[in-house]
Scaffold this active site. Sequence first.
Site, PDB file in Angstrom:
ATOM      1  N   ARG A   1      -2.660  -2.091  -3.333  1.00 53.56           N
ATOM      2  CA  ARG A   1      -3.838  -1.264  -3.128  1.00 53.56           C
ATOM      3  C   ARG A   1      -3.698  -0.040  -4.029  1.00 53.56           C
ATOM      4  O   ARG A   1      -2.693   0.671  -3.970  1.00 53.56           O
ATOM      5  CB  ARG A   1      -3.915  -0.830  -1.675  1.00 53.56           C
ATOM      6  CG  ARG A   1      -5.109   0.026  -1.413  1.00 53.56           C
ATOM      7  CD  ARG A   1      -5.209   0.411   0.032  1.00 53.56           C
ATOM      8  NE  ARG A   1      -6.464   1.120   0.235  1.00 53.56           N
ATOM      9  CZ  ARG A   1      -6.838   1.617   1.398  1.00 53.56           C
ATOM     10  NH1 ARG A   1      -6.062   1.471   2.443  1.00 53.56           N
ATOM     11  NH2 ARG A   1      -7.972   2.247   1.509  1.00 53.56           N
TER      12      ARG A   1
ATOM     13  N   ARG B   1     -11.986  15.135   8.146  1.00 50.09           N
ATOM     14  CA  ARG B   1     -12.695  15.524   6.903  1.00 50.09           C
ATOM     15  C   ARG B   1     -14.126  15.931   7.208  1.00 50.09           C
ATOM     16  O   ARG B   1     -14.795  15.319   8.047  1.00 50.09           O
ATOM     17  CB  ARG B   1     -12.710  14.357   5.913  1.00 50.09           C
ATOM     18  CG  ARG B   1     -11.371  14.128   5.270  1.00 50.09           C
ATOM     19  CD  ARG B   1     -11.399  12.912   4.362  1.00 50.09           C
ATOM     20  NE  ARG B   1     -10.367  11.977   4.741  1.00 50.09           N
ATOM     21  CZ  ARG B   1     -10.316  10.711   4.402  1.00 50.09           C
ATOM     22  NH1 ARG B   1     -11.260  10.188   3.651  1.00 50.09           N
ATOM     23  NH2 ARG B   1      -9.336   9.945   4.815  1.00 50.09           N
TER      24      ARG B   1
ATOM     25  N   GLU C   1     -15.307  -1.125  15.172  1.00 47.66           N
ATOM     26  CA  GLU C   1     -14.959  -2.392  15.822  1.00 47.66           C
ATOM     27  C   GLU C   1     -14.726  -2.229  17.317  1.00 47.66           C
ATOM     28  O   GLU C   1     -14.965  -3.149  18.093  1.00 47.66           O
ATOM     29  CB  GLU C   1     -13.675  -2.969  15.194  1.00 47.66           C
ATOM     30  CG  GLU C   1     -13.871  -3.425  13.763  1.00 47.66           C
ATOM     31  CD  GLU C   1     -12.546  -3.743  13.065  1.00 47.66           C
ATOM     32  OE1 GLU C   1     -11.589  -4.149  13.741  1.00 47.66           O
ATOM     33  OE2 GLU C   1     -12.491  -3.575  11.837  1.00 47.66           O
ATOM     34  N   ASN C   2     -14.239  -1.021  17.696  1.00 45.32           N
ATOM     35  CA  ASN C   2     -13.745  -0.884  19.077  1.00 45.32           C
ATOM     36  C   ASN C   2     -14.580  -0.028  20.016  1.00 45.32           C
ATOM     37  O   ASN C   2     -14.445  -0.157  21.228  1.00 45.32           O
ATOM     38  CB  ASN C   2     -12.332  -0.312  19.060  1.00 45.32           C
ATOM     39  CG  ASN C   2     -11.357  -1.263  18.406  1.00 45.32           C
ATOM     40  OD1 ASN C   2     -11.287  -2.426  18.791  1.00 45.32           O
ATOM     41  ND2 ASN C   2     -10.654  -0.797  17.401  1.00 45.32           N
TER      42      ASN C   2
ATOM     43  N   HIS D   1     -12.916   2.923   0.090  1.00 43.89           N
ATOM     44  CA  HIS D   1     -12.936   1.860   1.113  1.00 43.89           C
ATOM     45  C   HIS D   1     -13.560   0.582   0.542  1.00 43.89           C
ATOM     46  O   HIS D   1     -14.073  -0.249   1.292  1.00 43.89           O
ATOM     47  CB  HIS D   1     -13.790   2.249   2.347  1.00 43.89           C
ATOM     48  CG  HIS D   1     -13.160   3.223   3.279  1.00 43.89           C
ATOM     49  ND1 HIS D   1     -13.919   4.082   4.026  1.00 43.89           N
ATOM     50  CD2 HIS D   1     -11.873   3.465   3.616  1.00 43.89           C
ATOM     51  CE1 HIS D   1     -13.125   4.824   4.785  1.00 43.89           C
ATOM     52  NE2 HIS D   1     -11.877   4.471   4.537  1.00 43.89           N
TER      53      HIS D   1
ATOM     54  N   LYS E   1       3.453   0.845   2.900  1.00 39.95           N
ATOM     55  CA  LYS E   1       3.099  -0.166   3.901  1.00 39.95           C
ATOM     56  C   LYS E   1       3.191  -1.536   3.236  1.00 39.95           C
ATOM     57  O   LYS E   1       2.886  -1.655   2.043  1.00 39.95           O
ATOM     58  CB  LYS E   1       1.659   0.038   4.386  1.00 39.95           C
ATOM     59  CG  LYS E   1       1.461   1.322   5.143  1.00 39.95           C
ATOM     60  CD  LYS E   1       0.088   1.326   5.813  1.00 39.95           C
ATOM     61  CE  LYS E   1      -0.164   2.679   6.424  1.00 39.95           C
ATOM     62  NZ  LYS E   1      -1.425   3.275   6.110  1.00 39.95           N
TER      63      LYS E   1
ATOM     64  N   HIS F   1     -18.061   1.579   7.677  1.00 45.20           N
ATOM     65  CA  HIS F   1     -16.625   1.562   7.957  1.00 45.20           C
ATOM     66  C   HIS F   1     -16.306   2.871   8.672  1.00 45.20           C
ATOM     67  O   HIS F   1     -16.260   3.934   8.058  1.00 45.20           O
ATOM     68  CB  HIS F   1     -15.824   1.434   6.651  1.00 45.20           C
ATOM     69  CG  HIS F   1     -14.342   1.464   6.882  1.00 45.20           C
ATOM     70  ND1 HIS F   1     -13.520   0.378   6.658  1.00 45.20           N
ATOM     71  CD2 HIS F   1     -13.532   2.434   7.350  1.00 45.20           C
ATOM     72  CE1 HIS F   1     -12.285   0.709   6.984  1.00 45.20           C
ATOM     73  NE2 HIS F   1     -12.265   1.957   7.406  1.00 45.20           N
ATOM     74  N   LEU F   2     -16.127   2.773   9.983  1.00 44.36           N
ATOM     75  CA  LEU F   2     -15.869   3.974  10.784  1.00 44.36           C
ATOM     76  C   LEU F   2     -14.453   3.908  11.341  1.00 44.36           C
ATOM     77  O   LEU F   2     -14.176   3.156  12.282  1.00 44.36           O
ATOM     78  CB  LEU F   2     -16.890   4.075  11.931  1.00 44.36           C
ATOM     79  CG  LEU F   2     -18.376   3.966  11.537  1.00 44.36           C
ATOM     80  CD1 LEU F   2     -19.273   4.030  12.775  1.00 44.36           C
ATOM     81  CD2 LEU F   2     -18.769   5.046  10.542  1.00 44.36           C
ATOM     82  N   GLY F   3     -13.544   4.637  10.704  1.00 41.89           N
ATOM     83  CA  GLY F   3     -12.141   4.699  11.160  1.00 41.89           C
ATOM     84  C   GLY F   3     -11.733   6.156  11.147  1.00 41.89           C
ATOM     85  O   GLY F   3     -12.565   7.029  11.409  1.00 41.89           O
TER      86      GLY F   3
ATOM     87  N   ASN G   1       0.875  -1.170   0.000  1.00 44.48           N
ATOM     88  CA  ASN G   1       0.000   0.000   0.000  1.00 44.48           C
ATOM     89  C   ASN G   1       0.917   1.227   0.000  1.00 44.48           C
ATOM     90  O   ASN G   1       1.442   1.618   1.033  1.00 44.48           O
ATOM     91  CB  ASN G   1      -0.888  -0.042   1.255  1.00 44.48           C
ATOM     92  CG  ASN G   1      -1.850   1.128   1.308  1.00 44.48           C
ATOM     93  OD1 ASN G   1      -1.811   2.027   0.463  1.00 44.48           O
ATOM     94  ND2 ASN G   1      -2.705   1.115   2.306  1.00 44.48           N
TER      95      ASN G   1
ATOM     96  N   GLU H   1      -8.320  -5.363   5.078  1.00 40.52           N
ATOM     97  CA  GLU H   1      -8.146  -4.988   3.667  1.00 40.52           C
ATOM     98  C   GLU H   1      -6.939  -5.689   3.044  1.00 40.52           C
ATOM     99  O   GLU H   1      -6.987  -6.076   1.878  1.00 40.52           O
ATOM    100  CB  GLU H   1      -7.993  -3.463   3.565  1.00 40.52           C
ATOM    101  CG  GLU H   1      -9.311  -2.760   3.840  1.00 40.52           C
ATOM    102  CD  GLU H   1      -9.148  -1.297   4.228  1.00 40.52           C
ATOM    103  OE1 GLU H   1      -8.803  -1.040   5.393  1.00 40.52           O
ATOM    104  OE2 GLU H   1      -9.370  -0.439   3.373  1.00 40.52           O
TER     105      GLU H   1
HETATM  106  P1  ADP Z   1      -7.724   4.241   9.389  1.00 41.76           P
HETATM  107  O1  ADP Z   1      -8.984   4.822   8.823  1.00 41.76           O
HETATM  108  O2  ADP Z   1      -6.571   5.190   9.393  1.00 41.76           O
HETATM  109  O3  ADP Z   1      -7.413   2.844   8.911  1.00 41.76           O
HETATM  110  P2  ADP Z   1      -8.629   2.956  11.824  1.00 41.76           P
HETATM  111  O4  ADP Z   1      -9.628   2.123  11.119  1.00 41.76           O
HETATM  112  O5  ADP Z   1      -7.507   2.279  12.510  1.00 41.76           O
HETATM  113  O6  ADP Z   1      -8.038   4.125  10.939  1.00 41.76           O
HETATM  114  O7  ADP Z   1      -9.450   3.829  12.892  1.00 41.76           O
HETATM  115  C1  ADP Z   1      -8.839   4.796  13.669  1.00 41.76           C
HETATM  116  C2  ADP Z   1      -9.893   5.398  14.579  1.00 41.76           C
HETATM  117  O8  ADP Z   1     -10.413   4.375  15.441  1.00 41.76           O
HETATM  118  C3  ADP Z   1      -9.353   6.508  15.451  1.00 41.76           C
HETATM  119  O9  ADP Z   1     -10.273   7.583  15.499  1.00 41.76           O
HETATM  120  C4  ADP Z   1      -9.295   5.833  16.818  1.00 41.76           C
HETATM  121  O10 ADP Z   1      -9.440   6.725  17.881  1.00 41.76           O
HETATM  122  C5  ADP Z   1     -10.489   4.918  16.741  1.00 41.76           C
HETATM  123  N1  ADP Z   1     -10.446   3.890  17.783  1.00 41.76           N
HETATM  124  C6  ADP Z   1      -9.577   2.864  17.919  1.00 41.76           C
HETATM  125  N2  ADP Z   1      -9.844   2.198  19.081  1.00 41.76           N
HETATM  126  C7  ADP Z   1     -10.886   2.832  19.679  1.00 41.76           C
HETATM  127  C8  ADP Z   1     -11.622   2.649  20.872  1.00 41.76           C
HETATM  128  N3  ADP Z   1     -11.340   1.667  21.726  1.00 41.76           N
HETATM  129  N4  ADP Z   1     -12.630   3.494  21.152  1.00 41.76           N
HETATM  130  C9  ADP Z   1     -12.928   4.515  20.314  1.00 41.76           C
HETATM  131  N5  ADP Z   1     -12.289   4.728  19.167  1.00 41.76           N
HETATM  132  C10 ADP Z   1     -11.278   3.918  18.847  1.00 41.76           C
END
Ligand code: ADP
Length: 401
Positions: free
Chosen positions: A93, A243, A336-337, A182, A14, A210-212, A7, A386
Amino acid sequence: MKVLVINAGSSSLKFTLFDMSNGAEQVIASGLVERVGTDKPNLIYKRPDGFKQEESPKVQNHGDALKAVCAKLCDPEVGVLKNLSEVTAIGHRVLHGGEKITMPVKVDKGVKDIIRECFPLGPLHNPANLMGIEACEEIFAGVPNVAVFDTQFHQTMPPEAYLYAIPYEYYEKHGIRKYGFHGTSHHFVTDSTAEFLGKKVEDLNIITCHLGNGCSMAAIKNGKVIDTTMGLTPLEGLMMGTRSGDMDPAAVVRMVELGSTAKEVDTILNKKSGLFGVAGIGTGDMRDIQAAALEGKGRADLALKMFVRRVVKYIGAYYVLVGAPEALVFTGGIGENSKEIRQMIVDAIGCLGIRIDAEKNNVRGKKCVVSTADSKWKAIIMPTNEELMIARNTLEVLGIK
Ligand code: ADP
């Protein structure tokens, strides 16, 4: 059988090396070279046994970065390969494939031309992606390269979903339309959810979130994307770490009238907006935003509410478009988290016959149902991967089993 997944970003490279023999799908090494082209490049090399090494090799471009990675992979002391000929194939990627790419493809001159044609659509990523491919062609002579595009899974959207209501020639002449991103993640979680629910993908109706750092959602009907939140670029749709997501396009015009150049507005909307821009606590990282909201710092609480509201609005829209989906799927670092964000979202869509099960929801990064048994449809956590999707796609395209 080993597959290397690359990537390449504008200043980073990466990598993940998989052992794909007999369905193993095991990571054997991974890492990245960051700050490529600067005077302080950094290489991080990791093995799944917990071994981690960091160093600063002389790296001026993506070719040098790849050479540094290869030297690590083959290092007699810390490496995992005897020599590079152990690598069967390389998966890349690639951000943007425009309209011509609808599935992963083996790289040849025509594919490279398409990646180049899409430079204006992905000005930061596509040139870097192509550099990554060309570096591999040089260093791994004879090893096939496969390109997996972030846009391709969304190419099943109908025109009424992907067209913007602007004069049609902008689409015809300049390709201005919604593409979606994504895709590899939405594809992976769609396949995994079908397997998890014991259904055929072509019978699956779901909404994927997909929430990252970047956030996007997709409406999946019969296993195919019929709508998605990101657009011409990954800026449209949900509120993200930095964003803005959706806004009135006239606001952009107004920002230019107020004195910023188009490039400056682009930077503001991509790098200084979202959770970062609203909360005003110097970060757009969700963990920090949640902690700050609890402590009443800045506008973190407001930023959280805005973030959730956007997701909820799109769930409403996609629920109708898909026609009573069977699952709402959470993935990405936040999805996920963060049990709190999942709870806030599901609490807000109670009118759609779904409730969170607080006990089941008290998990991180685990494939499971988090809604109550009496809910009309399910809320699910489905961890994304991914890199693995790219490795799988690579072997599929090459017909290697
Ligand atoms: P990317 O989009 O760069 O791949 P990720 O999918 O790893 O990023 O997501 C990063 C986001 O996930 C960050 O906002 C981070 O704070 C959040 N995150 C990771 N672990 C937790 C958690 N335990 N609680 C809340 N948010 C989390």
